[in-house]
Design a protein around this motif. Structure first.
Motif, PDB file in Angstrom:
ATOM      1  N   PHE A 104       6.785  54.176  24.288  1.00 58.07           N
ATOM      2  CA  PHE A 104       5.741  54.099  25.316  1.00 58.07           C
ATOM      3  C   PHE A 104       6.200  54.650  26.668  1.00 58.07           C
ATOM      4  O   PHE A 104       6.010  53.998  27.698  1.00 58.07           O
ATOM      5  CB  PHE A 104       5.300  52.633  25.509  1.00 58.07           C
ATOM      6  N   PRO A 105       6.789  55.855  26.690  1.00 56.67           N
ATOM      7  CA  PRO A 105       7.284  56.364  27.981  1.00 56.67           C
ATOM      8  C   PRO A 105       6.157  56.515  28.996  1.00 56.67           C
ATOM      9  O   PRO A 105       6.399  56.423  30.202  1.00 56.67           O
ATOM     10  CB  PRO A 105       7.872  57.733  27.600  1.00 56.67           C
ATOM     11  N   HIS A 106       4.932  56.731  28.507  1.00 56.22           N
ATOM     12  CA  HIS A 106       3.780  56.984  29.386  1.00 56.22           C
ATOM     13  C   HIS A 106       3.286  55.717  30.084  1.00 56.22           C
ATOM     14  O   HIS A 106       2.519  55.803  31.031  1.00 56.22           O
ATOM     15  CB  HIS A 106       2.639  57.603  28.574  1.00 56.22           C
ATOM     16  N   LEU A 107       3.705  54.549  29.612  1.00 56.33           N
ATOM     17  CA  LEU A 107       3.204  53.297  30.191  1.00 56.33           C
ATOM     18  C   LEU A 107       4.233  52.615  31.089  1.00 56.33           C
ATOM     19  O   LEU A 107       3.905  51.687  31.823  1.00 56.33           O
ATOM     20  CB  LEU A 107       2.806  52.323  29.075  1.00 56.33           C
ATOM     21  N   ALA A 108       5.481  53.084  31.013  1.00 55.04           N
ATOM     22  CA  ALA A 108       6.576  52.354  31.658  1.00 55.04           C
ATOM     23  C   ALA A 108       6.613  52.577  33.168  1.00 55.04           C
ATOM     24  O   ALA A 108       6.212  53.630  33.668  1.00 55.04           O
ATOM     25  CB  ALA A 108       7.903  52.802  31.053  1.00 55.04           C
ATOM     26  N   GLY A 109       7.115  51.574  33.863  1.00 54.71           N
ATOM     27  CA  GLY A 109       7.359  51.699  35.296  1.00 54.71           C
ATOM     28  C   GLY A 109       8.746  51.187  35.624  1.00 54.71           C
ATOM     29  O   GLY A 109       9.193  50.164  35.080  1.00 54.71           O
ATOM     30  N   THR A 110       9.460  51.916  36.474  1.00 53.04           N
ATOM     31  CA  THR A 110      10.811  51.498  36.856  1.00 53.04           C
ATOM     32  C   THR A 110      10.846  51.374  38.373  1.00 53.04           C
ATOM     33  O   THR A 110      10.110  52.072  39.069  1.00 53.04           O
ATOM     34  CB  THR A 110      11.853  52.525  36.374  1.00 53.04           C
ATOM     35  N   VAL A 111      11.711  50.514  38.881  1.00 56.30           N
ATOM     36  CA  VAL A 111      11.771  50.288  40.326  1.00 56.30           C
ATOM     37  C   VAL A 111      12.832  51.201  40.939  1.00 56.30           C
ATOM     38  O   VAL A 111      13.986  51.212  40.487  1.00 56.30           O
ATOM     39  CB  VAL A 111      12.100  48.818  40.641  1.00 56.30           C
ATOM     40  N   HIS A 112      12.428  51.964  41.937  1.00 61.52           N
ATOM     41  CA  HIS A 112      13.348  52.841  42.658  1.00 61.52           C
ATOM     42  C   HIS A 112      13.405  52.398  44.111  1.00 61.52           C
ATOM     43  O   HIS A 112      12.427  51.862  44.638  1.00 61.52           O
ATOM     44  CB  HIS A 112      12.895  54.298  42.553  1.00 61.52           C
ATOM     45  N   ALA A 113      14.536  52.647  44.768  1.00 57.72           N
ATOM     46  CA  ALA A 113      14.706  52.172  46.135  1.00 57.72           C
ATOM     47  C   ALA A 113      15.494  53.191  46.953  1.00 57.72           C
ATOM     48  O   ALA A 113      16.215  54.031  46.398  1.00 57.72           O
ATOM     49  CB  ALA A 113      15.427  50.826  46.135  1.00 57.72           C
ATOM     50  N   PHE A 114      15.369  53.056  48.255  1.00 55.44           N
ATOM     51  CA  PHE A 114      16.120  53.909  49.175  1.00 55.44           C
ATOM     52  C   PHE A 114      17.570  53.440  49.223  1.00 55.44           C
ATOM     53  O   PHE A 114      17.839  52.263  49.455  1.00 55.44           O
ATOM     54  CB  PHE A 114      15.492  53.816  50.571  1.00 55.44           C
ATOM     55  N   CYS A 115      18.507  54.349  48.972  1.00 52.37           N
ATOM     56  CA  CYS A 115      19.929  53.963  48.968  1.00 52.37           C
ATOM     57  C   CYS A 115      20.733  54.914  49.864  1.00 52.37           C
ATOM     58  O   CYS A 115      21.936  55.114  49.650  1.00 52.37           O
ATOM     59  CB  CYS A 115      20.489  54.003  47.551  1.00 52.37           C
ATOM     60  N   GLY A 116      20.086  55.534  50.813  1.00 51.83           N
ATOM     61  CA  GLY A 116      20.748  56.591  51.586  1.00 51.83           C
ATOM     62  C   GLY A 116      21.393  56.121  52.877  1.00 51.83           C
ATOM     63  O   GLY A 116      21.518  54.927  53.147  1.00 51.83           O
ATOM     64  N   CYS A 117      21.823  57.090  53.694  1.00 51.87           N
ATOM     65  CA  CYS A 117      22.469  56.816  54.980  1.00 51.87           C
ATOM     66  C   CYS A 117      21.462  57.089  56.115  1.00 51.87           C
ATOM     67  O   CYS A 117      20.292  57.355  55.867  1.00 51.87           O
ATOM     68  CB  CYS A 117      23.691  57.718  55.134  1.00 51.87           C
ATOM     69  N   ASP A 118      21.956  57.031  57.356  1.00 52.72           N
ATOM     70  CA  ASP A 118      21.074  57.224  58.513  1.00 52.72           C
ATOM     71  C   ASP A 118      20.333  58.561  58.469  1.00 52.72           C
ATOM     72  O   ASP A 118      19.142  58.627  58.740  1.00 52.72           O
ATOM     73  CB  ASP A 118      21.877  57.141  59.819  1.00 52.72           C
ATOM     74  N   SER A 119      21.070  59.616  58.110  1.00 53.60           N
ATOM     75  CA  SER A 119      20.403  60.924  58.137  1.00 53.60           C
ATOM     76  C   SER A 119      19.381  61.035  57.006  1.00 53.60           C
ATOM     77  O   SER A 119      18.330  61.662  57.169  1.00 53.60           O
ATOM     78  CB  SER A 119      21.420  62.062  58.080  1.00 53.60           C
ATOM     79  N   ASP A 120      19.685  60.396  55.860  1.00 55.90           N
ATOM     80  CA  ASP A 120      18.693  60.368  54.771  1.00 55.90           C
ATOM     81  C   ASP A 120      17.428  59.642  55.242  1.00 55.90           C
ATOM     82  O   ASP A 120      16.305  60.027  54.904  1.00 55.90           O
ATOM     83  CB  ASP A 120      19.244  59.642  53.533  1.00 55.90           C
TER      84      ASP A 120
END
Lengths: 303, 82
Positions: A76-92
């Motif tokens: 079911f790749p079309h139904l899945a949801g994964t949590v992503h987050a900001f992991c960068g530095c000041d300039s990012d």
């Protein structure tokens, strides 16, 4: 000119039973809606109460590693949801704010976290059972509830992107799990009768992805692994699955290494109640004013 | 045909036993072929023979033995060449 009939979803918005968010399938629930949900859960728990060995409530996310083990992305790749987050530095961060300000895609540098949105309420249970070691002789019988996510935006109020499933899960031998599923198929019909909802049980398949998925679906039906309790909600031609009765054979026992006392992988089965779907079915068939629901339904839910 | 089916089965079948130990008429599900592996095998057969499995052959029976797979692929190849 005939006025276009108002959709069930719009009726729910108009009566402020659900509140629109601007995203299909993502709604706020009113206190009244939630009251019916929790009354149904209490009603459901009166069935088989003495069989349950344990209860659990899950958050809407599960460990990414366990999500991977489940094999959900295979089917079911079309139904899945994964949590992503900001992991960068000041300039990012500056770059991100600039993208936001300019209306560009600010999400492209978001990084995957250790969390996936739970696609089915019983998935987080299996790794917990596996970590406890070999199952006892009488297996496990768990009542649980979780918010789930499926990426399928729709105007059908019965197809939400975030919704709750209440489940009973049986883990044990093939005989124990099959007996459990047969008992619950019968109980499900009794429950629907007490709630005065039109219903029928039918063999079903999961919405597997792609052409290969069609074969998975046919195979699932041929083996009668999944049954659904169908109730018309948004359409009479295509009634909605409000409960499902699933036998997973030893797939999850093998995936998570849940062992029976004899060393063989455990079999699992679950019965799932779509809490929003059942609540919507009650509103659809008994009206938008709960005080005017039939006495029999009120006595089942209000006691 | 049977040799190619055996090769692809060995590569995509994720079987717990060697394909050499499986008779042409032996039940592949009993030998440990999962639904998902049978789909992988189907996609590999389609690619190898440049055919597309029609709806009526997308079922467990078509993949139940090496003989059954060879028969299904022959049927498709004949139909799609015609």
């Amino acid at each position: 000119m005939m006025e276009k009939p108002i959709s069930f979803l719009d009726q729910l918005f108009e009566k402020r039973i659900l509140h629109d968010s601007g995203v299909d399938g993502l709604y706020a629930r009113s206190a009244q809606f939630e009251d019916v949900v929790s009354r149904f859960e209490t009603f459901a728990l009166t069935f088989g109460a003495d069989e349950i060995t344990e209860s659990m409530m899950f958050p809407p996310g599960m460990p990414m590693a366990d999500f991977e083990t489940s094999g959900y992305m295979k089917s079911f790749p079309h139904l899945a949801g994964t949590v992503h987050a900001f992991c960068g530095c000041d300039s990012d961060h500056m770059g991100l704010l600039q993208c936001l300000a300019e209306g560009e895609d600010w999400t492209k540098n978001q990084k995957a976290t250790q969390v996936a949105l739970t696609p089915a309420a019983c998935y987080p249970l299996y790794p917990i059972l596996a970590r406890r070691g070999v199952l006892p002789e009488d297996g496990a019988y768990v009542a649980l509830q979780s918010y789930c996510f499926r990426h399928e935006p729709s105007k059908d109020p019965a197809r939400m992107q975030m919704f709750r499933q209440r489940e009973y899960v049986r883990v044990g031998t093939a005989e124990q799990t099959m007996a459990f599923r047969n008992t619950w198929k019968e109980r499900g019909s009794v429950m629907m009768e007490r709630l005065c909802l039109p219903h029928e049980v039918d063999v079903a398949n999961d919405p597997f992805f792609g052409r290969g998925g069609r074969m998975m679906g046919v195979s699932q039906r041929e083996q009668a692994l999944k049954f659904e309790m169908l109730v018309p909600i948004n359409s009479t031609e295509k009634p909605t699955a409000c409960m499902s009765f699933n036998y997973h054979t030893d797939n999850f026992g093998k995936a998570w290494d849940i062992r029976l006392p004899d060393g063989n992988p455990a079999h699992t089965a679950c019965v799932g109640f779509g809490l929003e779907r059942i609540t919507l079915a009650l509103f659809r068939h008994h009206g938008l004013d709960v005080d005017a629901w039939p006495d029999e339904v009120r006595s089942a839910l209000w006691g | 045909m049977h040799d190619v089916v055996r090769q692809l089965l060995a590569k995509h079948g994720s079987l717990p036993v060697s394909v050499d130990e499986i008779a042409n008429n032996a039940d592949l599900y009993d030998a440990g072929l999962s639904s998902f592996a049978s789909v992988q095998l189907m996609l590999a057969l389609e690619e190898h023979f440049d055919v597309e499995f029609p709806e009526h052959l997308l079922n467990r029976k078509s993949f139940s033995s090496i003989d059954a797979i060879a028969a299904a692929v022959s049927e498709i190849a004949d139909d799609q060449a015609a």
